[in-house]
Design a protein around this motif. Structure first.
Motif: not given
Ligand SMILES: Cc1cc2nc3c(=O)[nH]c(=O)nc-3n(C[C@H](O)[C@H](O)[C@H](O)COP(=O)(O)O)c2cc1C
Length: 151
Positions: A89, A81, A11, A56, A116, A16
């Motif tokens: 989670n 995260t 995301h 989730g 998101y 990372k």
């Molecule tokens: C498709 C999608 C679904 C997500 N669903 C959740 C969620 O259910 N609960 C939450 O707290 N954050 C949710 N997030 C936020 C991400 O968990 C958060 O930004 C995380 O730090 C992303 O990690 P990354 O940058 O390493 O991918 C979601 C983000 C995306 C893109």
């Protein structure tokens, strides 16, 4: 102990950041999950598995990896995260690993910048996370893990 950090961060690169610092402080090897076919797990006694939380739970490829891996005699650390930073989670991955007889020795969770869906219209939530305080907490976590493994 010889550790391997495996992660997916698709995301905003939040996980990372955690994975790279964890690798530094645990003196571990690090591998994005997409490079999996090249990995020899026998070399490692501890596997650290993490990703962002998407709807989730951890990324589906983490679950697929757990499905096809034998965790006998492996210690596992779970990390994630998420926009909310909610520890709950991690539960699904935790339960799946226990069913595969993994020995879970630690869990780390923190907030991550989340743009998101509708959140992007307000500039995202958990801006700037993980931040230096999250990394301080991660450092202490890594110290504790390393100490436990010395015993
Ligand atoms: C498709 C999608 C679904 C997500 N669903 C959740 C969620 O259910 N609960 C939450 O707290 N954050 C949710 N997030 C936020 C991400 O968990 C958060 O930004 C995380 O730090 C992303 O990690 P990354 O940058 O390493 O991918 C979601 C983000 C995306 C893109």
């Amino acid at each position: 102990m010889k550790s391997l950090i495996m992660y997916i961060s698709e995301h905003n690169g939040n996980t990372k950041k955690i994975a790279e610092n964890m690798a530094l402080w645990l003196n571990a090897d690090i591998l994005p999950i997409k490079d999996l076919p090249t990995i020899e797990l026998e070399k490692y006694d501890t596997i650290c598995l993490g990703s962002g939380i998407y709807h989730g739970k951890h990324h589906v490829e983490i679950f697929d990896f757990v499905d096809r891996t034998n965790f006998k005699d492996k210690k596992v650390i779970i990390f994630s995260t998420s926009g909310t930073g909610n520890k709950k989670n991690n539960i699904l991955l935790n339960d799946k690993l226990l069913l595969k007889n993994a020995k879970i020795i630690g869990e780390f969770t923190c907030k991550g910048f989340d743009t998101y869906g509708l959140f992007k219209w307000i500039g995202g939530i958990s801006k700037g996370r993980p931040n230096s305080m999250d990394l301080d907490r991660l450092y202490s976590f890594c110290e504790q893990v390393a100490k436990k493994n010395e015993k």
